[in-house]
Motif scaffolding. Structure first.
Motif, mmCIF file in Angstrom:
data_model
loop_
_atom_site.group_PDB
_atom_site.id
_atom_site.type_symbol
_atom_site.label_atom_id
_atom_site.label_comp_id
_atom_site.label_asym_id
_atom_site.label_seq_id
_atom_site.Cartn_x
_atom_site.Cartn_y
_atom_site.Cartn_z
ATOM 1 N N SER A 1 2.796 1.682 -3.174
ATOM 2 C CA SER A 1 1.876 2.138 -4.223
ATOM 3 C C SER A 1 1.626 3.635 -4.093
ATOM 4 O O SER A 1 1.616 4.348 -5.092
ATOM 5 C CB SER A 1 0.532 1.427 -4.122
ATOM 6 N N SER A 2 1.428 4.102 -2.856
ATOM 7 C CA SER A 2 1.171 5.535 -2.656
ATOM 8 C C SER A 2 2.377 6.362 -3.090
ATOM 9 O O SER A 2 2.219 7.405 -3.739
ATOM 10 C CB SER A 2 0.879 5.836 -1.190
ATOM 11 N N LYS B 1 -12.009 2.995 -4.109
ATOM 12 C CA LYS B 1 -10.613 2.625 -3.864
ATOM 13 C C LYS B 1 -10.493 1.565 -2.777
ATOM 14 O O LYS B 1 -9.608 0.729 -2.814
ATOM 15 C CB LYS B 1 -9.838 3.876 -3.415
ATOM 16 N N GLU C 1 2.567 6.285 -6.796
ATOM 17 C CA GLU C 1 1.516 7.135 -7.368
ATOM 18 C C GLU C 1 1.927 8.603 -7.335
ATOM 19 O O GLU C 1 1.749 9.328 -8.314
ATOM 20 C CB GLU C 1 0.231 6.984 -6.542
ATOM 21 N N PHE C 2 2.478 9.012 -6.201
ATOM 22 C CA PHE C 2 2.859 10.419 -6.069
ATOM 23 C C PHE C 2 4.036 10.752 -6.997
ATOM 24 O O PHE C 2 4.070 11.825 -7.613
ATOM 25 C CB PHE C 2 3.193 10.759 -4.611
ATOM 26 N N GLU D 1 0.838 -1.209 0.000
ATOM 27 C CA GLU D 1 0.000 0.000 0.000
ATOM 28 C C GLU D 1 0.869 1.253 0.000
ATOM 29 O O GLU D 1 0.633 2.190 -0.752
ATOM 30 C CB GLU D 1 -0.885 0.028 1.265
ATOM 31 N N ASN D 2 1.888 1.233 0.874
ATOM 32 C CA ASN D 2 2.726 2.430 1.004
ATOM 33 C C ASN D 2 3.587 2.661 -0.226
ATOM 34 O O ASN D 2 3.742 3.793 -0.674
ATOM 35 C CB ASN D 2 3.593 2.346 2.259
#
Lengths: 435, 227
Positions: free
Chosen positions: A326-327, B96, A330-331, A323-324
């Motif tokens: 991916s974030s 999401k 993404e940024f 998750e992290n």
């Protein structure tokens, strides 16, 4: 076709189930341990012990390059609330290359203890070297970076006295003056270990007699051939051997020992890689215990569930990392696509938070509450007051956020370390340090 | 004896409690989900009502040509744009964090139908209120969630544009995975054959449109007032 996301979701839910099962299992044992019946049993043991003569004991301190702590360790033995004439103190200088040897010589002029010098062979080798010279029916081991609290020895004996089936007793280990964040996290972890070991004692499932402070029946230790010099965690290996020989291992929550804990992430990683790889080494060595009814809860539940927990922790941590990452990805992509415009700030809408909640958050909240109960109980069992120190709450938050990800990384590291070393058929190196 | 007896009863009780709490957790999660869907339903029904107000304003602008009608219409459209942004963010946040079920798909169909209606009203308003400055600009954004990384990139760019131009930019995001007659009609009208595709005003940009192209198209013709 089932997508990888669906598999991960089911994996996460299965991990939650396993964690819940374990949490409730230990809560059940907690209530058994704190029941009136258990208190009465303990009272009866203490009363019988107070009437019996105090047995003689030899304290063995293996010392290797520990000039900074050895004096304090020796002093703690002399400060024990135990008749001096009942204690033989033996320090084994295991080929130290720093000033430990000289310091021990100097200390011998002030304090009465036996000093054995030998070539370096690791902690287990040093203990085995001294074992034939022990003349007392009990032998206690103390790491050179650990310090008995005054009541520790009597408390250890109260758990073994009059119980011939008990061959060893584990102590309650606490982190000595924690200062760094890593030490503070370990402080809570050690309290949790005190809680867990006490509960494991209730179901006779203790599988480690920790080096920082322990007590053994000399006869049993000799009969079993002493400590394994080729084991990463000799204190766990001897516990498995004791169990296999048909003896029990006791636990004394009142036998408090302070120990130095790793101060930095790297030294902690080194220590834990060894500990966890040692666990795998011992489970492989004593694989006959797995699902073996002779080992009761230890064989039928604790060892198998430990593996399930390691996998669950890795799944949860893996998804957390995913998750992290991916974030972050993404940024980074946003910056690549839009340049500085990516940094245009907008106040977040509180309702967005409401819509982002899902079943995972429900379980997350459950675990936070259960975790708080466990930590609170751990403090109580460690004779510490959770609400007595303002920093405890902050330490708990630190512990909750960082501990499980850290442990998951260490477990993964130890799996790779163990497999790599095992496949090369290398001998396990003798261990010099507590960490 | 290596250990005390294995307690089957204890494990049975622990298992029963675990199953109970685990399913209580799952049920709580489902309840939360239901609450979120009904909150979204309320938001969408509010969106429908405010959209009706915009339609009335449009009729008013028809009746009272000139600045008065346009002022009312533009302010109603800005207000509707705010609601649109809020709902769009909430839907995206909801999407999401879970796999969505039938009730959500029905909700989204309604939402897309309202989007199409509001886009038409907004376009009509631009025709009704011509001037040196465009009061706002519209973007129709066609995307799919089915293996379309460029759609994600396009979404990022549109998100940044929205932040830059504020309420002067109305973005109507049409999820083409949802079967909607209105979305299908708009697709046909603009001859959309690939995803992502965007329509700025009436100019079609098939495929991924980089930030500079989008920005240039938005600033083309009568300029947009600053956000």
């Amino acid at each position: 076709m089932i997508s990888s996301g669906t598999v991960l979701s089911y994996g996460i839910l299965a991990s939650f189930f396993i964690f819940l099962y374990c949490a409730f299992y230990w809560i059940f044992i907690f209530f058994e341990e704190t029941s009136k019946k258990a208190s009465a049993e303990k009272k009866a043991r203490d009363s019988a012990f107070s009437k019996a003569p105090l047995p003689r004991v030899t304290i063995l301190i293996p010392a290797y390059n520990c000039e900074g702590t050895i004096e304090k360790a020796i002093d703690s033995c002399f400060a024990l609330d135990y008749p001096r004439e009942c204690i033989d103190l033996v320090v084994i200088d295991d080929g130290s290359t720093d000033g430990t040897g000289k310091l021990l010589e100097a200390l011998r002029k002030k304090r009465k203890f036996s000093l054995i010098r030998k070539r370096n062979s690791g902690k287990a080798g040093a203990l085995n070297f001294a074992l034939p010279r022990v003349k007392t029916p009990f032998v206690s081991c103390l790491d050179a970076d650990s310090f008995f609290r005054p009541g520790a020895m009597k408390a250890l004996f109260s758990e073994i006295s009059g119980r011939p089936e008990v061959a060893a007793v584990a102590s309650s280990i606490k982190v000595h003056s924690p200062k760094t964040g890593i030490e503070k996290i370990q402080r809570l972890e050690y309290f949790f270990s005190i809680y867990l070991r006490r509960l494991m004692g209730r179901i006779n499932a203790i599988y480690v007699v920790p080096g920082p402070g322990s007590l053994f029946r000399t006869k049993v230790l000799r009969k079993l051939g002493g400590f394994d010099t080729e084991n990463l965690t000799e204190d766990m290996e001897i516990a498995f051997r004791i169990k296999r020989a048909g003896y029990s291992i006791g636990n004394s929550p009142d036998a408090e020992v302070d120990t130095l804990a790793p101060k930095s992430f790297l030294s902690l990683a080194r220590q834990r890689t060894r500990w966890y790889a040692g666990y795998f080494q011992n489970v492989e060595k004593y694989r006959d215990a797995i699902l073996n009814p002779r080992f009761a809860e230890l064989g039928l539940f604790i060892i198998p569930i430990n593996f399930a927990l390691i996998v669950s922790m890795t799944v949860l941590f893996g998804s957390f990392i995913f998750e992290n990452i991916s974030s972050i990805a993404e940024f980074s992509r946003k910056i690549y696509l839009t340049g500085l415009d990516a940094f245009i700030f907008e106040f977040p809408d509180v309702l967005n938070f409401f819509y982002s909640l899902n079943v995972l958050n429900v379980f997350g909240t459950m675990f936070f509450v259960l975790g708080f109960f466990v930590i609170y109980a751990s403090f109580e069992m460690s004779k510490e007051t959770f609400f007595g120190r303002r920093e405890n709450l902050l330490d708990y938050v630190l512990y909750t956020i960082f501990y499980f990800p850290m442990v998951s990384v260490f477990y993964l590291m130890s799996v790779f370390y163990y497999i790599a070393k095992r496949n090369r058929g290398l001998k396990w190196q003798a261990q010099n340090f507590h960490y | 004896m290596a250990g005390s007896e294995f307690s089957l009863l204890r494990h049975f009780l622990v298992f029963a409690l675990t199953v109970f709490v685990f399913f209580a957790g799952i049920s709580l999660g489902a309840l939360l989900n239901k609450g979120q869907v009904s909150a979204l339903e309320e938001e969408i029904s509010f969106f429908r009502e405010t959209g009706e107000a915009v339609q009335s304003s449009s009729m008013m602008a028809d009746e009272f040509e000139g600045e008065l009608g346009c002022e009312i219409l533009t302010s109603e459209i800005y207000r509707q744009g705010e609601t649109l942004d809020r709902i769009s963010a909430h839907l995206s946040e909801y999407e999401k964090s879970r796999k969505f079920g039938e009730s959500f798909i029905v909700l989204k169909e309604k939402y897309i139908s309202l989007l199409a209606r509001d886009w038409l009203v907004a376009r009509k308003a631009l025709r009704q209120c011509p001037g040196e400055e465009k009061p706002f600009e519209t973007i129709l954004y066609f995307y799919t969630n089915d293996n379309c990384p460029s759609c994600t990139d396009q979404g990022v760019i549109l998100d940044v544009m929205k932040k830059k131009f504020g309420d002067r930019l109305l973005i109507f995001s049409l999820d083409t995975d949802i079967k909607s007659p209105e979305a299908a009609a708009l697709k046909r009208a603009f001859n959309i054959t690939e995803y992502p595709s965007i329509v700025i005003g009436k100019d079609v940009f098939p495929g991924f449109a980089p930030k500079d192209s989008v920005e240039a198209a938005l600033l083309k013709g009568p300029s947009l007032p600053p956000a």
